[in-house]
Design a protein around this motif. Sequence first.
Motif, PDB file in Angstrom:
ATOM      1  N   GLN A  97       0.836  -1.186   0.000  1.00 31.48           N
ATOM      2  CA  GLN A  97       0.000   0.000   0.000  1.00 31.48           C
ATOM      3  C   GLN A  97       0.876   1.243   0.000  1.00 31.48           C
ATOM      4  O   GLN A  97       2.075   1.176   0.256  1.00 31.48           O
TER       5      GLN A  97
ATOM      6  N   TYR B  33      -9.247   2.492  -4.696  1.00 30.70           N
ATOM      7  CA  TYR B  33      -8.775   2.782  -3.345  1.00 30.70           C
ATOM      8  C   TYR B  33      -9.641   3.865  -2.709  1.00 30.70           C
ATOM      9  O   TYR B  33     -10.084   4.779  -3.391  1.00 30.70           O
ATOM     10  N   TYR B  48      -8.785  -1.117  -0.218  1.00 26.73           N
ATOM     11  CA  TYR B  48      -8.255  -1.321  -1.569  1.00 26.73           C
ATOM     12  C   TYR B  48      -8.962  -2.510  -2.194  1.00 26.73           C
ATOM     13  O   TYR B  48      -9.019  -3.583  -1.604  1.00 26.73           O
ATOM     14  N   TRP B  99      -0.844  -1.690  -6.967  1.00 29.03           N
ATOM     15  CA  TRP B  99      -0.103  -0.740  -6.164  1.00 29.03           C
ATOM     16  C   TRP B  99       1.127  -0.182  -6.860  1.00 29.03           C
ATOM     17  O   TRP B  99       1.669   0.821  -6.437  1.00 29.03           O
ATOM     18  N   GLN B 103      -1.888   6.363  -9.024  1.00 23.00           N
ATOM     19  CA  GLN B 103      -3.322   6.367  -8.801  1.00 23.00           C
ATOM     20  C   GLN B 103      -3.906   7.682  -9.299  1.00 23.00           C
ATOM     21  O   GLN B 103      -3.295   8.740  -9.152  1.00 23.00           O
TER      22      GLN B 103
END
Lengths: 110, 114
Positions: A97, B33, B48, B99, B103
């Motif tokens: 993340q 996300y 997520y 990931w 984004q």
Amino acid sequence: DQQVKQNSPSLRVQEGRISILNCDYTNSMFDYFLWYKKYPAEGPTFLISISSIKDKNEDGRFTVFLNKSAKHLSLHIVPSQPGDSAVYFCAGNNGNQFYFGTGTSLTVIP
Amino acid sequence: GAGVSQSPSNKVTEKGKDVELRCDPISGHTALYWYRQSLGQGLEFLIYFQGNSAPDKSGLPSDRFSAERTGGSVSTLTIQRTQQEDSAVYLCASSFQGWNQPQHFGDGTRLSIL
């Protein structure tokens, strides 16, 4: 636990000069870093990224430097323009993340 | 438009009410996300979604928070029995895969709990 830190909440720079925004991280597992730019009332916009296998990535007026030994990255904007005035967030990714810093508000003075 | 769309842009509600926030990701993006940004704070990861896999809920702050993603596209973040500390900007982002890619963010929903 803040894994990504931007210790300067604000920065003021004269138009045409260099802006340097700094970011420190604590997680040595981070392998990918990004910078985002955010205008008020808008979502963050991706600016530039760098992989941990590199120490520099350049895109036009924007250059990101990565110093893995110091766990430090910086964003250089040169020459700075008034339209660059925004909040800049850095983020690190450990493959699982993203962790974001609290942002630095850049003001470029005409 | 071609970007991530969030609605509503602003939501004011009373403490104790439930709220639903909607996110429409970029078409073709498999990853979605949710983040929130409280005043003076960085972006805090909430949840997520990646394709049809079970979502990563590790960032949800309490069991009052839940999210769904129907048909691999639109997502809804639900906050039950809202508290004043839930006041924040809730941001949704999507990426082409996972990931390891930048984004793309929506403009967020500013939630205010009275």
